[in-house]
Write a protein that holds these residues in place. Structure first.
Motif, PDB file in Angstrom:
ATOM      1  N   ASP A 110       0.838  -1.201   0.000  1.00  0.00           N
ATOM      2  CA  ASP A 110       0.000   0.000   0.000  1.00  0.00           C
ATOM      3  C   ASP A 110       0.874   1.253   0.000  1.00  0.00           C
ATOM      4  O   ASP A 110       0.531   2.266  -0.621  1.00  0.00           O
ATOM      5  CB  ASP A 110      -0.911   0.014   1.235  1.00  0.00           C
ATOM      6  CG  ASP A 110      -2.008  -1.040   1.153  1.00  0.00           C
ATOM      7  OD1 ASP A 110      -2.276  -1.536   0.035  1.00  0.00           O
ATOM      8  OD2 ASP A 110      -2.589  -1.376   2.208  1.00  0.00           O
ATOM      9  N   ASP A 111       2.031   1.176   0.672  1.00  0.00           N
ATOM     10  CA  ASP A 111       2.953   2.314   0.714  1.00  0.00           C
ATOM     11  C   ASP A 111       3.537   2.580  -0.670  1.00  0.00           C
ATOM     12  O   ASP A 111       3.671   3.738  -1.082  1.00  0.00           O
ATOM     13  CB  ASP A 111       4.072   2.043   1.718  1.00  0.00           C
ATOM     14  CG  ASP A 111       4.831   3.310   2.090  1.00  0.00           C
ATOM     15  OD1 ASP A 111       4.168   4.345   2.327  1.00  0.00           O
ATOM     16  OD2 ASP A 111       6.073   3.269   2.141  1.00  0.00           O
ATOM     17  N   ASP A 112       3.870   1.518  -1.402  1.00  0.00           N
ATOM     18  CA  ASP A 112       4.380   1.690  -2.766  1.00  0.00           C
ATOM     19  C   ASP A 112       3.345   2.375  -3.648  1.00  0.00           C
ATOM     20  O   ASP A 112       3.665   3.311  -4.396  1.00  0.00           O
ATOM     21  CB  ASP A 112       4.728   0.321  -3.379  1.00  0.00           C
ATOM     22  CG  ASP A 112       5.896  -0.361  -2.704  1.00  0.00           C
ATOM     23  OD1 ASP A 112       6.868   0.343  -2.350  1.00  0.00           O
ATOM     24  OD2 ASP A 112       5.835  -1.588  -2.520  1.00  0.00           O
ATOM     25  N   ARG A 114       0.903   4.274  -2.704  1.00  0.00           N
ATOM     26  CA  ARG A 114       0.725   5.662  -2.262  1.00  0.00           C
ATOM     27  C   ARG A 114       1.818   6.563  -2.834  1.00  0.00           C
ATOM     28  O   ARG A 114       1.538   7.663  -3.335  1.00  0.00           O
ATOM     29  CB  ARG A 114       0.750   5.721  -0.727  1.00  0.00           C
ATOM     30  CG  ARG A 114       0.677   7.153  -0.164  1.00  0.00           C
ATOM     31  CD  ARG A 114       0.876   7.178   1.335  1.00  0.00           C
ATOM     32  NE  ARG A 114       2.155   6.606   1.731  1.00  0.00           N
ATOM     33  CZ  ARG A 114       3.317   7.264   1.643  1.00  0.00           C
ATOM     34  NH1 ARG A 114       3.356   8.502   1.160  1.00  0.00           N
ATOM     35  NH2 ARG A 114       4.431   6.680   2.032  1.00  0.00           N
ATOM     36  N   ILE A 115       3.062   6.108  -2.781  1.00  0.00           N
ATOM     37  CA  ILE A 115       4.184   6.897  -3.287  1.00  0.00           C
ATOM     38  C   ILE A 115       4.035   7.156  -4.781  1.00  0.00           C
ATOM     39  O   ILE A 115       4.255   8.270  -5.266  1.00  0.00           O
ATOM     40  CB  ILE A 115       5.518   6.178  -2.973  1.00  0.00           C
ATOM     41  CG1 ILE A 115       5.784   6.219  -1.468  1.00  0.00           C
ATOM     42  CG2 ILE A 115       6.681   6.809  -3.741  1.00  0.00           C
ATOM     43  CD1 ILE A 115       6.925   5.323  -1.019  1.00  0.00           C
ATOM     44  N   SER A 117       1.214   7.177  -6.540  1.00  0.00           N
ATOM     45  CA  SER A 117       0.096   8.103  -6.750  1.00  0.00           C
ATOM     46  C   SER A 117       0.486   9.536  -6.419  1.00  0.00           C
ATOM     47  O   SER A 117       0.105  10.478  -7.133  1.00  0.00           O
ATOM     48  CB  SER A 117      -1.100   7.672  -5.894  1.00  0.00           C
ATOM     49  OG  SER A 117      -1.578   6.399  -6.294  1.00  0.00           O
ATOM     50  N   GLU A 118       1.266   9.712  -5.351  1.00  0.00           N
ATOM     51  CA  GLU A 118       1.698  11.056  -4.960  1.00  0.00           C
ATOM     52  C   GLU A 118       2.595  11.683  -6.025  1.00  0.00           C
ATOM     53  O   GLU A 118       2.468  12.877  -6.333  1.00  0.00           O
ATOM     54  CB  GLU A 118       2.436  11.001  -3.617  1.00  0.00           C
ATOM     55  CG  GLU A 118       1.512  10.769  -2.427  1.00  0.00           C
ATOM     56  CD  GLU A 118       2.282  10.662  -1.117  1.00  0.00           C
ATOM     57  OE1 GLU A 118       3.541  10.650  -1.162  1.00  0.00           O
ATOM     58  OE2 GLU A 118       1.634  10.599  -0.057  1.00  0.00           O
ATOM     59  N   SER A 126      -2.241  13.173 -13.115  1.00  0.00           N
ATOM     60  CA  SER A 126      -3.352  12.348 -12.615  1.00  0.00           C
ATOM     61  C   SER A 126      -4.357  11.999 -13.697  1.00  0.00           C
ATOM     62  O   SER A 126      -4.890  10.872 -13.732  1.00  0.00           O
ATOM     63  CB  SER A 126      -4.060  13.067 -11.459  1.00  0.00           C
ATOM     64  OG  SER A 126      -3.176  13.237 -10.370  1.00  0.00           O
ATOM     65  N   SER A 151       9.942   8.140  -7.625  1.00  0.00           N
ATOM     66  CA  SER A 151       9.366   7.024  -6.878  1.00  0.00           C
ATOM     67  C   SER A 151      10.438   6.103  -6.309  1.00  0.00           C
ATOM     68  O   SER A 151      10.162   5.281  -5.440  1.00  0.00           O
ATOM     69  CB  SER A 151       8.398   6.240  -7.765  1.00  0.00           C
ATOM     70  OG  SER A 151       7.268   7.033  -8.083  1.00  0.00           O
TER      71      SER A 151
END
Length: 264
Positions: A110-112, A114-115, A117-118, A126, A151
């Motif tokens: 989930d952290d990957d 999130r990074i 997407s950010e 986007s 990333s």
């Protein structure tokens, strides 16, 4: 801290691209590497990323790059090539997700996600998240490559002519995003670039290459002098100061512009 000690490189066939390069870069910011074609800019970036093996020593935080594993380098250094010439379909999200490869186990966490997407949002991509990268414009693809490198969460970002083949709007957009990212994340970004005016406007430090060696280094005002440009590029220029911005114009073009303005 990134340090280069007596770095050299010779291609097969005997062409020496770099010789005796010494650099010590100890803080974040944008460092522009400038010089004419064949001066060693791209070769220098590839040596720093250990894509080719240099003579001498390249150290990141006092550790030799040559002693680091490929995964360790990928976690510390992000490399952005001049362009992406893909042939198979890949979405923007999946391309940026490749930047997490040094961290991903069996599947992205989930952290990957999130990074990724950010960074897509940070580069204003986007709306293209599920679009095939091959269908994007040159400027949009360049931002995808930067998002992929970010990333990796690197300390050092290497960019090989990030504004090449882009129109002026996309050039300024890429440089503005790069400046915001470098300042916001405290990165050290080394950028090979041809456009001296963009380098002058957006750089904190400039390294001028000539014949595979460092000819001059310092602030843009210190490096971009008429004498330095004349020696390295073989072109006479006029340099105009407009507030904090220096504008470099080849003398022949400058004279033509003056004549055209006078005749109006």
């Amino acid at each position: 801290m990134l340090e280069l000690r007596n770095v050299g490189f010779e291609y097969k066939g005997g062409h020496r691209a770099l010789s005796g390069v010494d650099l010590s870069l100890t803080c974040g910011g944008i460092v522009s590497i400038v010089g004419p074609n064949g001066s060693g800019k791209t070769t220098l970036l590839r040596c720093i990323d250990n894509l080719i093996h240099a003579e001498g020593e390249i150290l990141l935080n006092d550790r030799r790059i040559s002693d680091m594993t490929t995964r360790e380098i990928a976690r510390s250094i992000g490399y952005v090539p001049q362009s992406f010439t893909g042939s198979f379909p890949v979405t923007v999200f999946d391309m940026v997700l490749l930047g997490r490869k040094p961290y991903v186990g069996w599947s992205p966490s989930d952290d990957d996600l999130r990074i990724v997407s950010e960074n897509i949002a940070r580069l204003d991509l986007s709306e293209f998240t599920l679009r095939d990268v091959n269908q994007l414009s040159g400027g949009e693809r360049q931002k995808v490559l930067i998002a992929r490198a970010l990333s990796q969460e690197p300390n050092v970002l290497l960019l090989d002519e990030p504004t090449s083949n882009l129109d002026i709007r996309h050039q300024l957009g890429v440089m503005r995003h790069l400046r915001e990212i470098v300042v916001g994340k405290g990165l050290l970004a080394l950028m090979a670039i041809h456009d001296l005016n963009l380098a002058s406007q957006y750089s904190d430090y400039v390294v001028m290459m000539h014949g595979g060696q460092v000819y001059a280094q310092g602030s843009p005002n210190e490096v971009f002098t008429r004498e330095n440009i004349q020696t390295t590029y073989g072109v006479d220029v006029a340099i105009h100061q407009h507030g904090d911005i220096r504008h470099i114009v080849p003398v022949e073009e400058h004279n033509v512009a003056v004549m055209a303005h006078t005749s109006i």
